[in-house]
Design an enzyme around this catalytic site. Sequence first.
Site, short mmCIF file in Angstrom:
data_model
loop_
_atom_site.label_atom_id
_atom_site.label_comp_id
_atom_site.label_asym_id
_atom_site.label_seq_id
_atom_site.Cartn_x
_atom_site.Cartn_y
_atom_site.Cartn_z
N TYR A 1 27.52 -8.90 33.33
CA TYR A 1 28.39 -9.00 34.52
C TYR A 1 29.09 -10.35 34.63
CZ TYR A 1 25.63 -4.94 35.97
OH TYR A 1 25.00 -3.72 36.03
N HIS B 1 21.57 -20.01 16.96
CA HIS B 1 20.29 -20.12 17.69
C HIS B 1 19.47 -18.83 17.56
CE1 HIS B 1 17.86 -22.44 20.50
NE2 HIS B 1 17.67 -21.35 21.23
N ARG C 1 13.65 -28.37 20.14
CA ARG C 1 13.67 -27.40 21.23
C ARG C 1 13.61 -28.04 22.61
NH1 ARG C 1 10.04 -22.01 20.96
NH2 ARG C 1 11.18 -21.94 18.98
#
Length: 385
Positions: free
Chosen positions: A121, A77, A31
């Site tokens: 967006y 993931h 990680r």
Amino acid sequence: MENEKGIILSSLDEVLKNSMIPYAENVILDRALPRVEDGLKPVQRRILYAMYEMGLTPDKPHKKCAKIVGDCLGRYHPHGDSSVYGALVHMAQDFNMRMPLINGHGNFGTIDGDSAAAYRYTEARLELLALELLNDIDKDTVNFSLNFDDTLEEPDTLPGRYPNLLVNGATGIAVGLATNIPPHNLSEVINGTIAYIDNPKISLKEMMQYIKAPDFPTGGYIIAGEELEEAYKTGKGKIRIKARVNIEKDTGDKQCLVISELPYQVNKATLLKKIADMREDRKDFLAGISDVVDESDRNGMRAVIKLKKDADAKAILAYLYKNTDLETSFSINMVAIAHGKPCQLGLLDIISYYVNYQREVILRRSKFDLERAKERAHILEGLIV
């Protein structure tokens, strides 16, 4: 041990051994820390590989980030969408990455601390340089492992045709470990790597003729001497970074301080607000400041500290360097995963690991190409007969 009521009883020693240690190992290896071979953390590698599989190359149109995040989550993931989108945004920000790996379309945040727009967006695709990390991945150049649900395979590392760990650096906090690798200039790093290939016994001083110092995306001046050499030798040290500030004259006879480059990871809006507040609080030292204006635009940074007619520009600038983030320190702590474990690495260590990895990648690619050539020759031979 289980009692009559079905409650499992364990000593604290057993809980720490069976829970904490595997958790720490997972955070360290899977990680928070980058691999020395490609300079990427798992989430970054999975994003780039997912985009590559989606065909989001630089010659294709941008795709909604919501689609990219969803694909990465569903395939490789299994964590929160905010962690994936945060990593994607970071790889597209030219004020955080020396060489951005993702080409973003839309609002991807600013150096003033403004956050990126929601992923419904924004749009993205791979940068050309990201393709160099992925180049030849389909030629058996790297090892693959099963994903979280054993339905797909994902690469353990990317082929990484340039030393991304040094070029883009890395920042991460694991359990009991942290890393803070500064970014460097791409051309300098490649020249240094070539010098190492030509002479594996090259000294650190000789290497620093090629890789002279970090190269931060926001610019500024690096103030370092022996400290930098020691940091490159041991993998740990501290340097100082100063903003680029010029003393200019306005249309009248008044002077002004113009900030065009800032130390790495300094928030411009916060800095200017602090200077404006200090002007009110420390009128004895900063009485010569008349106004603080941000004139930055798409052409570059330009923050102006306007001074009164008789103000001592050099004295005010020296005071601001000392008491604000116009001058900051950067702690170098070069920790990365090498040979399956976290290691503190010097500059030559990182380049050595990278060169050895590239030899393996090229060997595997050559074997793959040779096998395909043999297969084609065998087919052609059969057709001729």
